[in-house]
Design a protein around this motif. Structure first.
Motif, PDB file in Angstrom:
ATOM      1  N   ILE A  19      69.785  84.796  20.975  1.00  0.00           N
ATOM      2  CA  ILE A  19      69.613  85.367  20.152  1.00  0.00           C
ATOM      3  C   ILE A  19      68.295  85.792  20.984  1.00  0.00           C
ATOM      4  O   ILE A  19      68.303  87.001  20.377  1.00  0.00           O
ATOM      5  CB  ILE A  19      68.369  84.205  18.787  1.00  0.00           C
ATOM      6  CG1 ILE A  19      69.931  83.978  18.314  1.00  0.00           C
ATOM      7  CG2 ILE A  19      67.920  85.122  17.250  1.00  0.00           C
ATOM      8  CD1 ILE A  19      69.939  82.742  16.990  1.00  0.00           C
ATOM      9  N   ARG A  20      67.408  85.684  21.083  1.00  0.00           N
ATOM     10  CA  ARG A  20      66.665  85.619  21.712  1.00  0.00           C
ATOM     11  C   ARG A  20      66.906  86.730  22.726  1.00  0.00           C
ATOM     12  O   ARG A  20      65.981  88.391  22.707  1.00  0.00           O
ATOM     13  CB  ARG A  20      65.063  85.264  23.084  1.00  0.00           C
ATOM     14  CG  ARG A  20      64.127  84.333  21.903  1.00  0.00           C
ATOM     15  CD  ARG A  20      62.957  84.112  22.880  1.00  0.00           C
ATOM     16  NE  ARG A  20      63.926  82.515  24.453  1.00  0.00           N
ATOM     17  CZ  ARG A  20      64.063  81.539  24.297  1.00  0.00           C
ATOM     18  NH1 ARG A  20      64.061  81.678  23.190  1.00  0.00           N
ATOM     19  NH2 ARG A  20      64.693  81.291  25.217  1.00  0.00           N
ATOM     20  N   ASP A  21      68.028  87.294  23.681  1.00  0.00           N
ATOM     21  CA  ASP A  21      68.108  88.041  24.601  1.00  0.00           C
ATOM     22  C   ASP A  21      68.760  89.311  23.691  1.00  0.00           C
ATOM     23  O   ASP A  21      69.220  90.498  24.043  1.00  0.00           O
ATOM     24  CB  ASP A  21      69.277  87.543  25.390  1.00  0.00           C
ATOM     25  CG  ASP A  21      68.648  86.714  26.399  1.00  0.00           C
ATOM     26  OD1 ASP A  21      67.346  87.087  26.522  1.00  0.00           O
ATOM     27  OD2 ASP A  21      69.900  86.136  27.320  1.00  0.00           O
ATOM     28  N   ALA A  22      69.617  88.642  22.777  1.00  0.00           N
ATOM     29  CA  ALA A  22      70.498  89.845  21.391  1.00  0.00           C
ATOM     30  C   ALA A  22      69.075  90.458  20.723  1.00  0.00           C
ATOM     31  O   ALA A  22      68.861  92.042  20.814  1.00  0.00           O
ATOM     32  CB  ALA A  22      71.202  89.300  20.599  1.00  0.00           C
ATOM     33  N   GLU A  23      68.110  90.371  20.354  1.00  0.00           N
ATOM     34  CA  GLU A  23      67.039  90.804  20.041  1.00  0.00           C
ATOM     35  C   GLU A  23      66.523  91.859  21.056  1.00  0.00           C
ATOM     36  O   GLU A  23      66.490  93.125  20.806  1.00  0.00           O
ATOM     37  CB  GLU A  23      65.642  89.655  19.672  1.00  0.00           C
ATOM     38  CG  GLU A  23      66.282  88.914  18.169  1.00  0.00           C
ATOM     39  CD  GLU A  23      64.968  88.211  18.547  1.00  0.00           C
ATOM     40  OE1 GLU A  23      64.089  87.057  18.750  1.00  0.00           O
ATOM     41  OE2 GLU A  23      65.511  87.351  16.569  1.00  0.00           O
ATOM     42  N   ARG A  24      66.109  91.574  22.451  1.00  0.00           N
ATOM     43  CA  ARG A  24      65.530  92.225  23.267  1.00  0.00           C
ATOM     44  C   ARG A  24      66.651  93.268  24.206  1.00  0.00           C
ATOM     45  O   ARG A  24      65.979  94.936  23.647  1.00  0.00           O
ATOM     46  CB  ARG A  24      65.414  91.715  24.530  1.00  0.00           C
ATOM     47  CG  ARG A  24      64.181  90.526  24.589  1.00  0.00           C
ATOM     48  CD  ARG A  24      63.794  90.845  26.289  1.00  0.00           C
ATOM     49  NE  ARG A  24      62.996  88.864  25.894  1.00  0.00           N
ATOM     50  CZ  ARG A  24      64.070  87.761  26.491  1.00  0.00           C
ATOM     51  NH1 ARG A  24      65.222  88.124  27.661  1.00  0.00           N
ATOM     52  NH2 ARG A  24      63.755  86.426  26.293  1.00  0.00           N
ATOM     53  N   ARG A  25      67.627  93.052  24.002  1.00  0.00           N
ATOM     54  CA  ARG A  25      68.345  94.564  23.505  1.00  0.00           C
ATOM     55  C   ARG A  25      68.358  95.268  21.925  1.00  0.00           C
ATOM     56  O   ARG A  25      69.342  96.315  22.477  1.00  0.00           O
ATOM     57  CB  ARG A  25      69.748  94.405  24.262  1.00  0.00           C
ATOM     58  CG  ARG A  25      69.846  92.977  25.245  1.00  0.00           C
ATOM     59  CD  ARG A  25      71.521  92.587  25.470  1.00  0.00           C
ATOM     60  NE  ARG A  25      72.334  91.612  24.630  1.00  0.00           N
ATOM     61  CZ  ARG A  25      72.339  90.379  25.081  1.00  0.00           C
ATOM     62  NH1 ARG A  25      71.868  90.562  26.202  1.00  0.00           N
ATOM     63  NH2 ARG A  25      72.812  89.420  23.777  1.00  0.00           N
ATOM     64  N   GLY A  26      67.787  94.822  21.517  1.00  0.00           N
ATOM     65  CA  GLY A  26      68.309  95.388  20.345  1.00  0.00           C
ATOM     66  C   GLY A  26      69.333  95.396  19.512  1.00  0.00           C
ATOM     67  O   GLY A  26      69.756  96.723  17.644  1.00  0.00           O
ATOM     68  N   GLU A  27      70.274  94.325  19.485  1.00  0.00           N
ATOM     69  CA  GLU A  27      71.587  94.140  18.933  1.00  0.00           C
ATOM     70  C   GLU A  27      71.820  93.847  17.278  1.00  0.00           C
ATOM     71  O   GLU A  27      72.622  93.889  17.036  1.00  0.00           O
ATOM     72  CB  GLU A  27      72.467  93.329  19.020  1.00  0.00           C
ATOM     73  CG  GLU A  27      73.089  93.713  20.564  1.00  0.00           C
ATOM     74  CD  GLU A  27      73.526  92.881  21.201  1.00  0.00           C
ATOM     75  OE1 GLU A  27      73.806  91.704  20.661  1.00  0.00           O
ATOM     76  OE2 GLU A  27      74.289  92.319  22.840  1.00  0.00           O
ATOM     77  N   PHE A  28      70.193  93.920  16.674  1.00  0.00           N
ATOM     78  CA  PHE A  28      69.540  93.229  15.524  1.00  0.00           C
ATOM     79  C   PHE A  28      69.568  94.276  15.158  1.00  0.00           C
ATOM     80  O   PHE A  28      68.641  94.279  13.705  1.00  0.00           O
ATOM     81  CB  PHE A  28      68.804  91.904  15.032  1.00  0.00           C
ATOM     82  CG  PHE A  28      70.038  90.436  15.836  1.00  0.00           C
ATOM     83  CD1 PHE A  28      71.000  90.311  15.967  1.00  0.00           C
ATOM     84  CD2 PHE A  28      68.813  89.924  16.793  1.00  0.00           C
ATOM     85  CE1 PHE A  28      71.191  89.415  15.729  1.00  0.00           C
ATOM     86  CE2 PHE A  28      69.639  89.069  17.186  1.00  0.00           C
ATOM     87  CZ  PHE A  28      70.845  88.570  17.164  1.00  0.00           C
ATOM     88  N   ASP A  29      69.463  95.535  14.886  1.00  0.00           N
ATOM     89  CA  ASP A  29      67.824  96.587  15.101  1.00  0.00           C
ATOM     90  C   ASP A  29      67.768  97.140  13.543  1.00  0.00           C
ATOM     91  O   ASP A  29      68.113  97.767  12.697  1.00  0.00           O
ATOM     92  CB  ASP A  29      67.708  97.541  15.831  1.00  0.00           C
ATOM     93  CG  ASP A  29      66.072  96.871  16.836  1.00  0.00           C
ATOM     94  OD1 ASP A  29      66.018  95.749  16.684  1.00  0.00           O
ATOM     95  OD2 ASP A  29      66.608  97.636  18.199  1.00  0.00           O
ATOM     96  N   ARG A  30      69.928  97.490  13.563  1.00  0.00           N
ATOM     97  CA  ARG A  30      70.515  98.251  13.320  1.00  0.00           C
ATOM     98  C   ARG A  30      71.496  97.145  12.147  1.00  0.00           C
ATOM     99  O   ARG A  30      72.773  98.707  12.350  1.00  0.00           O
ATOM    100  CB  ARG A  30      70.831  99.900  13.326  1.00  0.00           C
ATOM    101  CG  ARG A  30      69.487 100.719  14.185  1.00  0.00           C
ATOM    102  CD  ARG A  30      70.425 101.878  14.155  1.00  0.00           C
ATOM    103  NE  ARG A  30      70.985 101.616  15.413  1.00  0.00           N
ATOM    104  CZ  ARG A  30      70.036 101.276  17.063  1.00  0.00           C
ATOM    105  NH1 ARG A  30      68.471 102.037  16.779  1.00  0.00           N
ATOM    106  NH2 ARG A  30      71.238 101.667  17.622  1.00  0.00           N
ATOM    107  N   LEU A  31      71.328  96.146  11.715  1.00  0.00           N
ATOM    108  CA  LEU A  31      72.224  95.942  11.109  1.00  0.00           C
ATOM    109  C   LEU A  31      72.157  95.602   9.219  1.00  0.00           C
ATOM    110  O   LEU A  31      71.297  96.457   8.906  1.00  0.00           O
ATOM    111  CB  LEU A  31      72.349  94.465  10.706  1.00  0.00           C
ATOM    112  CG  LEU A  31      72.634  93.615  12.177  1.00  0.00           C
ATOM    113  CD1 LEU A  31      72.042  92.215  12.650  1.00  0.00           C
ATOM    114  CD2 LEU A  31      73.817  93.594  12.783  1.00  0.00           C
ATOM    115  N   PRO A  32      73.394  96.293   8.530  1.00  0.00           N
ATOM    116  CA  PRO A  32      73.030  96.439   7.644  1.00  0.00           C
ATOM    117  C   PRO A  32      72.937  95.743   6.501  1.00  0.00           C
ATOM    118  O   PRO A  32      72.378  94.531   6.745  1.00  0.00           O
ATOM    119  CB  PRO A  32      74.988  96.930   6.700  1.00  0.00           C
ATOM    120  CG  PRO A  32      75.640  96.495   8.048  1.00  0.00           C
ATOM    121  CD  PRO A  32      74.966  95.783   9.023  1.00  0.00           C
TER     122      PRO A  32
END
Length: 144
Positions: A19-32
């Motif tokens: 989860i932390r790695d995905a947050e750093r990559r911005g994968e949660f930034d533009r979710l609906p």
């Protein structure tokens, strides 16, 4: 695809790292729905059928016991009969629903009782005529 959990690493730590790695990559930034409140009625308790309930709600579906579903259908049929454009259609609507009501009266399914009897076709037709006459007199322009 995500990597497999390495042996010896506690599962929770491995998931937290993913989860932390995905947050750093911005994968949660533009979710609906990001930044929006949860929809009303969102329950936090576990429900394994949550997706079925959600789909039924979105599509306006409901599941009722057979007797209650028929009672609803009969009430809707009566309303449709009163709004029908001709006496022939009124008779057809009421006759069709009466067939279903009689069938359920003689072969009741499990669940709550129907609690209805078939409609009196002639009484419904009389009511339809009266309503139609009342609408006709209200629409004749005399109220202007």
């Amino acid at each position: 695809m995500t990597e497999r959990k390495p042996p010896g690493v506690p599962f929770e730590s491995w998931v937290d790292k993913q989860i932390r790695d995905a947050e750093r990559r911005g994968e949660f930034d533009r979710l609906p729905g990001a930044g929006k409140p949860l929809p009303p009625g969102t329950d936090t308790s576990y429900d394994e059928l949550w997706w079925i309930r959600g789909k039924m709600a979105r599509e306006g579906l409901s599941v009722l016991p057979p007797a209650l579903a028929l009672r609803k259908e009969a009430e809707d049929a009566l309303a449709a009969a009163y709004a029908a454009p001709s006496e022939r259609i009124v008779r057809k609507i009421i006759t069709d629903v009466n067939v279903k009501l009689r069938d359920m009266m003689f072969k009741p399914p499990p669940g709550p009782p129907l609690g209805m009897k078939p409609y009196d076709v002639e009484a419904v037709v009389r009511e339809w005529r009266e309503r139609r006459a009342a609408r006709g007199s209200a629409d004749d322009g005399s109220h202007v």
